[in-house]
Scaffold this motif. Structure first.
Motif: not given
Ligand SMILES: *Cc1c(COP(=O)(O)O)cnc(C)c1O
Length: 363
Positions: A258-264, A270-273, A298-302, A358-363
């Motif tokens: 899951l974390v790696e999906r976020y990172r990709a 946004v730097r995902v550890l 931005h996260l809260a709006e989504r 999607d939210a991570l990509a759109a920021f």
């Protein structure tokens, strides 16, 4: 729009209804409520899983840290060295044990202590170094031990966020003199209430922990060691943990992926550890962003919940900031203003993960 929670314990509890009620039933049948067969079996199974000789159940992770410190720190060297970015648990435990805190800065990339950050704060007053495997990442215990051993300084691992993480030298908890675990419900291996364990491969340390967790008794009603307390892992919690332990490795792999999906998915801002490999168990999905307020909005709006682990470094906590007024930890302080934790638990649904990506990509 349904909010995506940071964590939702009801999902695993409902999924595991039969497993958990089976664990309760075993305790009802045996009628042991503390220090019974589930407790004994859990201690053995945990030690075996970790590759250590002894695991000792206690009431919480904070108790485990305090008891571990009392078991290894030479009172003539009362300073405990640790990081200031790990939520204050070691600080609470060490202060309760009567020790003095000295903070080392952390590595910018991993946010953990390293030999390079620990070396400058070591001297003859240091009685232990507590290394926290932060957010699920196995820290460089071998490197820190290589530094501490020649000075006679024991190393303690805080494994509350990293149970199951595996290194070339073995699983976390088996890498140092003594280790502390928490089974607080949100941990990767959680009880349905509080719990903890102290783990060691030293028979001598294990004996001291056994005495300290039970009033300082060596035998019934004979107090031979000062500083003892009552810190027990209930039989019901031990039964729940035994039932859940076989699910741990798979759940850890799910978290890591899951974390790696976020990172990709994340945009350049946004730097995902990372949580790559078996040395990370994906306890928290933490990102670093310069404009944190805008990112959280931005996260809260989504409809995505977030939190900060942890907003106040230990040396800036109001209760004891005055004692550390001259302490400066540039990396720790810089990151405390920029970190954010995203939803991260194995039962997140595919469409929820998609929405966070999607939210991570759109920021
Ligand atoms: C949760 C946690 C603890 C404390 O565990 P409790 O069981 O809540 O006392 C200690 N250290 C770390 C890093 C933790 O995340």
């Amino acid at each position: 729009m349904q909010w995506i929670p940071l964590n939702d314990l009801s999902r695993s509890i409902h999924d595991q209804r039969e497993l958990l009620t089976g664990a309760f039933a075993r305790v009802v049948e045996s009628s042991w409520v503390v220090m019974g067969p589930e407790h004994t079996a859990f201690e053995q199974e945990l030690a075996e899983y970790l590759g250590a000789a002894h695991a000792l159940g206690v009431a919480s992770g904070t108790d485990a840290l305090e008891i571990a410190l009392r078991a290894v720190v030479d009172p003539a060297r009362p300073v405990v060295v640790t990081a200031a970015n790990a939520g204050g648990y070691t600080t609470t435990a060490a202060r309760r044990g009567g020790f003095r805190l000295r903070y080392a800065d952390v590595d910018e990339a991993t946010m953990c202590l390293t030999p390079a950050t620990v070396a400058p704060v070591l001297d003859g007053t240091v009685g232990a170094v507590v290394v926290t495997h932060l957010y699920g990442r196995a820290a460089d215990v071998a490197g820190i031990r290589a530094l501490c051993e020649p000075l006679g300084v024991p190393v303690v691992e805080d494994c509350a966020q990293a149970i199951g993480a595996r290194t070339a030298d073995g699983r976390v908890g088996s890498l140092s003199d003594v280790a502390a675990f928490s089974f607080y419900p949100t941990k990767n291996l959680g009880a349905l209430g509080d719990g903890g364990a102290v783990v060691t491969s030293s028979a001598q340390i294990a004996d001291r922990v056994r005495v300290l967790r039970q009033y300082g008794w060596t035998s019934k009603y004979r107090i031979t060691q000062d500083g003892g307390r009552n810190s027990r892992l209930d039989e019901v919690q031990a039964a729940v943990l035994r039932a859940r332990m076989p699910l741990l490795d798979e759940a850890n792999a799910t978290r890591r992926a899951l974390v790696e999906r976020y990172r990709a998915s994340a945009s350049e801002r946004v730097r995902v550890l990372d949580a790559q490999g078996e040395g990370h168990v994906g306890h928290l999905a933490v990102v670093v962003v310069d404009d944190r307020d805008a990112f959280v909005a931005h996260l809260a709006e989504r409809g995505i919940r977030s939190d900060v682990h942890y907003p106040v470094p230990d040396h800036r906590q109001p209760a004891f900031a005055a004692e550390h007024a001259d302490v400066s930890l540039p990396v720790t302080e810089h990151l405390a203003d920029r970190i954010v934790s995203l939803p991260c638990f194995p039962e997140l649904a595919a469409e929820e993960i998609e929405r966070v990506c999607d939210a991570l990509a759109a920021f």
